[in-house]
Design a protein around this motif. Structure first.
Motif, mmCIF file in Angstrom:
data_model
loop_
_atom_site.group_PDB
_atom_site.id
_atom_site.type_symbol
_atom_site.label_atom_id
_atom_site.label_comp_id
_atom_site.label_asym_id
_atom_site.label_seq_id
_atom_site.Cartn_x
_atom_site.Cartn_y
_atom_site.Cartn_z
ATOM 1 N N LEU A 48 0.831 -1.202 0.000
ATOM 2 C CA LEU A 48 0.000 0.000 0.000
ATOM 3 C C LEU A 48 0.867 1.254 0.000
ATOM 4 O O LEU A 48 0.590 2.210 -0.729
ATOM 5 C CB LEU A 48 -0.931 0.003 1.211
ATOM 6 C CG LEU A 48 -1.813 1.238 1.376
ATOM 7 C CD1 LEU A 48 -2.729 1.437 0.172
ATOM 8 C CD2 LEU A 48 -2.627 1.138 2.671
ATOM 9 N N ARG A 51 2.079 1.884 -3.489
ATOM 10 C CA ARG A 51 1.012 2.382 -4.364
ATOM 11 C C ARG A 51 0.684 3.835 -4.051
ATOM 12 O O ARG A 51 0.516 4.658 -4.942
ATOM 13 C CB ARG A 51 -0.217 1.506 -4.219
ATOM 14 C CG ARG A 51 -1.412 1.969 -5.057
ATOM 15 C CD ARG A 51 -1.330 1.622 -6.525
ATOM 16 N NE ARG A 51 -1.321 0.196 -6.728
ATOM 17 C CZ ARG A 51 -2.416 -0.581 -6.710
ATOM 18 N NH1 ARG A 51 -3.589 -0.047 -6.499
ATOM 19 N NH2 ARG A 51 -2.306 -1.868 -6.898
ATOM 20 N N GLU A 184 -2.957 -7.307 -4.785
ATOM 21 C CA GLU A 184 -3.462 -6.177 -5.562
ATOM 22 C C GLU A 184 -4.900 -5.846 -5.171
ATOM 23 O O GLU A 184 -5.256 -4.666 -5.025
ATOM 24 C CB GLU A 184 -3.374 -6.468 -7.064
ATOM 25 C CG GLU A 184 -1.961 -6.579 -7.596
ATOM 26 C CD GLU A 184 -1.256 -7.904 -7.238
ATOM 27 O OE1 GLU A 184 -1.955 -8.900 -6.918
ATOM 28 O OE2 GLU A 184 -0.019 -7.928 -7.253
ATOM 29 N N ASP A 185 -5.743 -6.871 -5.000
ATOM 30 C CA ASP A 185 -7.136 -6.637 -4.597
ATOM 31 C C ASP A 185 -7.190 -6.009 -3.211
ATOM 32 O O ASP A 185 -7.973 -5.093 -2.962
ATOM 33 C CB ASP A 185 -7.932 -7.943 -4.602
ATOM 34 C CG ASP A 185 -8.253 -8.436 -6.001
ATOM 35 O OD1 ASP A 185 -8.224 -7.618 -6.947
ATOM 36 O OD2 ASP A 185 -8.527 -9.642 -6.154
ATOM 37 N N CYS A 186 -6.385 -6.504 -2.303
ATOM 38 C CA CYS A 186 -6.363 -5.962 -0.935
ATOM 39 C C CYS A 186 -5.915 -4.509 -0.937
ATOM 40 O O CYS A 186 -6.519 -3.664 -0.256
ATOM 41 C CB CYS A 186 -5.442 -6.796 -0.045
ATOM 42 S SG CYS A 186 -6.079 -8.442 0.346
ATOM 43 N N VAL A 187 -4.867 -4.202 -1.699
ATOM 44 C CA VAL A 187 -4.369 -2.826 -1.763
ATOM 45 C C VAL A 187 -5.451 -1.909 -2.316
ATOM 46 O O VAL A 187 -5.663 -0.799 -1.805
ATOM 47 C CB VAL A 187 -3.064 -2.742 -2.602
ATOM 48 C CG1 VAL A 187 -2.730 -1.301 -2.945
ATOM 49 C CG2 VAL A 187 -1.918 -3.394 -1.840
ATOM 50 N N GLN A 188 -6.159 -2.341 -3.344
ATOM 51 C CA GLN A 188 -7.220 -1.512 -3.915
ATOM 52 C C GLN A 188 -8.310 -1.240 -2.883
ATOM 53 O O GLN A 188 -8.804 -0.119 -2.765
ATOM 54 C CB GLN A 188 -7.817 -2.183 -5.157
ATOM 55 C CG GLN A 188 -8.836 -1.327 -5.869
ATOM 56 C CD GLN A 188 -8.287 0.036 -6.281
ATOM 57 O OE1 GLN A 188 -7.163 0.137 -6.784
ATOM 58 N NE2 GLN A 188 -9.069 1.092 -6.087
ATOM 59 N N ARG A 189 -8.679 -2.238 -2.116
ATOM 60 C CA ARG A 189 -9.707 -2.046 -1.086
ATOM 61 C C ARG A 189 -9.218 -1.121 0.028
ATOM 62 O O ARG A 189 -9.994 -0.344 0.586
ATOM 63 C CB ARG A 189 -10.145 -3.399 -0.526
ATOM 64 C CG ARG A 189 -10.903 -4.204 -1.569
ATOM 65 C CD ARG A 189 -11.357 -5.540 -1.072
ATOM 66 N NE ARG A 189 -11.830 -6.349 -2.168
ATOM 67 C CZ ARG A 189 -12.602 -7.408 -2.046
ATOM 68 N NH1 ARG A 189 -12.986 -7.811 -0.853
ATOM 69 N NH2 ARG A 189 -12.988 -8.095 -3.088
ATOM 70 N N ILE A 191 -7.082 1.359 -0.426
ATOM 71 C CA ILE A 191 -7.124 2.701 -1.004
ATOM 72 C C ILE A 191 -8.547 3.247 -0.966
ATOM 73 O O ILE A 191 -8.781 4.409 -0.617
ATOM 74 C CB ILE A 191 -6.550 2.705 -2.432
ATOM 75 C CG1 ILE A 191 -5.028 2.502 -2.360
ATOM 76 C CG2 ILE A 191 -6.887 3.996 -3.175
ATOM 77 C CD1 ILE A 191 -4.360 2.310 -3.694
ATOM 78 N N GLU A 192 -9.507 2.390 -1.276
ATOM 79 C CA GLU A 192 -10.912 2.812 -1.210
ATOM 80 C C GLU A 192 -11.317 3.154 0.211
ATOM 81 O O GLU A 192 -12.106 4.077 0.449
ATOM 82 C CB GLU A 192 -11.801 1.707 -1.779
ATOM 83 C CG GLU A 192 -11.653 1.531 -3.288
ATOM 84 C CD GLU A 192 -12.248 0.239 -3.801
ATOM 85 O OE1 GLU A 192 -12.920 -0.488 -3.013
ATOM 86 O OE2 GLU A 192 -12.057 -0.066 -5.001
#
Length: 195
Positions: A48, A51, A184-189, A191-192
């Motif tokens: 994270l 990113r 990648e999915d965890c990082v996106q969540r 960030i959200e």
């Protein structure tokens, strides 16, 4: 020292948190990652961070292992030592929040009571509790340091998940099933979750 020359030990900052956040173009906040050893806290925290850096966001990672090598090197893993470790980490996280920085904190933080203390120190409006839900079996399979094996052999006492309990959060801001989701999915969540 005479009465006319007084040393001032503390002076309030002339720069407000709001000014710092305006400069940083973001709100200071804490993402507190909690879960068993091997659930992916450090991995996700640093992914994270990378990113957010690419997105131009100011952030810092507080990792349990790193703090125990310096700021908390004098503490053990007794319940009292863990409590003080988390108290110190929360105070540091609060300083980052007040500086307008996103603080990603990766700590097992095994008890609901200790996580409530952290939330109180940081402030509930600036604190997001993220539960990395991962089975004990998966955590043991990921254990490159051999800590679970040593704990099961009796070489490590007070090891969370084996000889010391872990209390899952009752109402986390976000739950990540790290056994099933990609990094990648965890990082996106995450960030959200930051908004």
């Amino acid at each position: 020292m005479n009465g006319s020359s007084t040393l001032v030990c503390r002076q309030d900052s002339r720069v407000s948190r709001e000014q710092r956040e305006l400069l940083n173009v973001q709100r200071g906040q804490v993402l507190w990652l909690t879960g068993l050893s091997g659930a992916g806290k450090s991995t996700l925290a640093y992914a994270l961070e990378a990113r957010l850096y690419l997105l131009g966001r100011r952030c810092v990672v507080l990792d349990g292992d790193n703090l125990r090598g310096g700021l908390c090197a004098d503490l053990g893993f007794t319940p009292e030592g863990r409590h003080e470790n988390l108290r110190r980490a929360a105070e540091v996280a609060k300083l980052f929040v007040e500086s307008g920085v996103i603080c990603i904190a990766a700590f097992i933080s095994p008890t609901c009571l200790d996580r409530a203390m952290v939330r109180e120190i940081v402030g509930p409006d600036d604190f997001s509790e993220v539960y990395l839900n991962c089975s004990l079996q998966a955590c043991e399979a990921r254990d490159v340091k051999g800590l679970y094996q040593r704990a099961r052999a009796g070489e490590i006492s007070d090891f969370t998940g084996i000889t010391s309990p872990y209390e899952p959060p009752l109402r986390p801001t976000l739950t990540l099933m790290t056994e099933c989701l990609s990094i990648e999915d965890c990082v996106q969540r995450l960030i959200e979750c930051l908004g």
